[in-house]
Design a protein around this motif. Sequence first.
Motif, mmCIF file in Angstrom:
data_model
loop_
_atom_site.group_PDB
_atom_site.id
_atom_site.type_symbol
_atom_site.label_atom_id
_atom_site.label_comp_id
_atom_site.label_asym_id
_atom_site.label_seq_id
_atom_site.Cartn_x
_atom_site.Cartn_y
_atom_site.Cartn_z
ATOM 1 N N GLU A 69 -139.977 -73.034 95.195
ATOM 2 C CA GLU A 69 -140.474 -72.660 94.013
ATOM 3 C C GLU A 69 -141.068 -70.918 94.239
ATOM 4 O OE1 GLU A 69 -143.169 -74.953 91.563
ATOM 5 O OE2 GLU A 69 -141.808 -76.823 92.281
ATOM 6 N N ARG B 7 -141.091 -75.724 85.673
ATOM 7 C CA ARG B 7 -140.880 -75.287 87.163
ATOM 8 C C ARG B 7 -139.530 -74.899 87.585
ATOM 9 N NH1 ARG B 7 -145.926 -74.832 89.820
ATOM 10 N NH2 ARG B 7 -147.330 -76.510 89.146
ATOM 11 N N TYR C 292 -147.168 -69.114 88.898
ATOM 12 C CA TYR C 292 -146.475 -69.091 87.889
ATOM 13 C C TYR C 292 -147.073 -68.246 86.555
ATOM 14 C CZ TYR C 292 -142.918 -72.740 89.235
ATOM 15 O OH TYR C 292 -141.959 -73.366 89.720
ATOM 16 N N LYS D 39 -142.797 -81.802 84.421
ATOM 17 C CA LYS D 39 -142.915 -80.515 85.330
ATOM 18 C C LYS D 39 -142.106 -79.393 84.542
ATOM 19 C CE LYS D 39 -145.386 -82.281 88.618
ATOM 20 N NZ LYS D 39 -146.742 -81.771 89.238
ATOM 21 N N SER E 91 -149.612 -72.737 90.901
ATOM 22 C CA SER E 91 -149.549 -72.596 89.303
ATOM 23 C C SER E 91 -149.881 -71.246 88.983
ATOM 24 C CB SER E 91 -150.242 -73.653 88.868
ATOM 25 O OG SER E 91 -149.700 -75.104 89.117
#
Length: 591
Positions: free
Chosen positions: A135, A204, A50, A201, A47
């Motif tokens: 991801e 994502r 991100y 989510k 995270s």
Amino acid sequence: MNKFLVLVTILLFSASCTKDYLKKAPDEDLDIKKVFSERKYAESFLSSAYNNVPVMLGAADWDQRNPFTGASDEMEITFLGAYSHLLNSGAWSANDYFPDVWGFMYEGIRKTNLFLDNVAQVPMDETERNRWIGEATFLRAFFHFMLARIYGAIPIGDHAYTLSEDYSKIRRQPIEKVIEFITRECDKAVPLLEWKVAPDKLGRVTKAAALALKSQALLYMASPLWNGNPDYTGIKDKEGVQLFPAFDKERWRRAAVAAKECIDGVEANGYRLYRAANNDPVRNYQEVFIERNNAEVLFARNAGEHSHFERCSNPISYGGFSIFCPTQELVDDYEMANGQRPINGYNADGSPVINAGSGYVEAGYVAAKHPLDYYPAGVSNMYVGREPRFYASINFNGSIWKGRGIQFWFEGLDGRKRAGSDYCISGYLMKKMVNPTSDIFQNRFSLNTFIYYRLGAEYLNYAEALNEMDGAVPDVYKYVNLIRERSGLPPLPAGLSQDEMRARIWHERRIELAFETHRYFDTRRWKIAAGIDSKEIHGMNIGAGTSLSDNNFYKRTVIEKRVFIAPKHYLWPLQQEEINKNRNLVQNPGW
């Protein structure tokens, strides 16, 4: 780049050497081994990667790393602290440290590399692990592209560097190798990702995002800035390696194939051009950017309640700062409802050459209000009969916003007379992306997103690449016309040449993708920025006007003379601090 070697220490070792050592929370002494020994810590680490996806909505905010909207011919930002002012005046340099795109993106790259190196150790479900790997793989590619689009050739960070490595060997890689790396990463990510994610989510990465990034990267690689640019034939590294390649027309084919692969894949899995419940063409377009995570969105950055963005976009009397100001040049480029361009060009004195067949009228005021209340009676004819995307994107003098008309004239409620250092300099404000239900006075704001990739942009990517390769074939018409039809515009005329279609596609991108940061990069990759960003930009005469129908306000007025030096300003300079640390990093031309 060696300053990022201690990044994980900064992120994970927050222990103090003070006498309060024993008071630390349980998570404060995490090291890499501990982080990847438990699922919850590993997910938090992913995270944090991100977080390196820039928010971008705050075009005036240095920490959101978007000087691009204000440095294009779409907008002037009144706030004097916006970095775009340095770009527009030519006053930026290799010694500038903000907005630190270089450092922030390489920080994200290091996070994803550390994650990919260690995620195999996490005790977790294998399906979920593979999704996480997908991801992180996408994010690593995305961060590389964010760097490449402003610097060109960059060092490729394909692993997490250790203290024992020789950092002097880090060099900028040829741009075609950078794009190859990005597209390979996308290809690796796609089979590991899902087409859509659960509601909790949202934000994502999905297969759709990876396909869209690949499409964009190949489109840029095929474009004139990087594909055979004669200005860059002399850019080599210290070992004589050419950093920009010779022209290869087939790059357009690869871009077209990637865009079509994205379109077909996402449409087969439920993505579509957004349409409002009542299919009103204004709302069809406006709601794309307000209805979060709708069926058109392929990848977006969640921004939460971005109250500062809302304030920057709203007029003064609505509690706003009134600083996101579209230019007259952009306003002039919106078509009429009949699909005709209102302005064919400009005379030497800056006055417009009006397209008589368009129905556009510059003088006088409309007698009746708009049937859907987009403006009242008395509004300038300049804003009457325009295409739906204009009414969805631009707040103009007299336009209805949150139930009443905006007053941009000098003595109006939103005029210069009532403003301080922040004010509407052009007589226009950005309406696109701004939620009309937000109430600044009540501190009631909507949740915001910034859309990086959406299906409408993919249609235009495909049409552009295909036209450059094969000319104005039926698929080119099909996908441009789908964009136009959604916004209530007639289709393109038949029989266009390749050059004529190119002009139409460039125009369509200017309007459809306005304020989404595409314009800055489009004019550069097409190599037309030198002729666009070195001119005066205009607005209305905000220093005059006592009423809505005061002719003195409606005079085209110069608001800035911009500077663009070619080829220097087509690419950003590498920060001098980075070159000082590693002399093998060659600088971009002109810096």
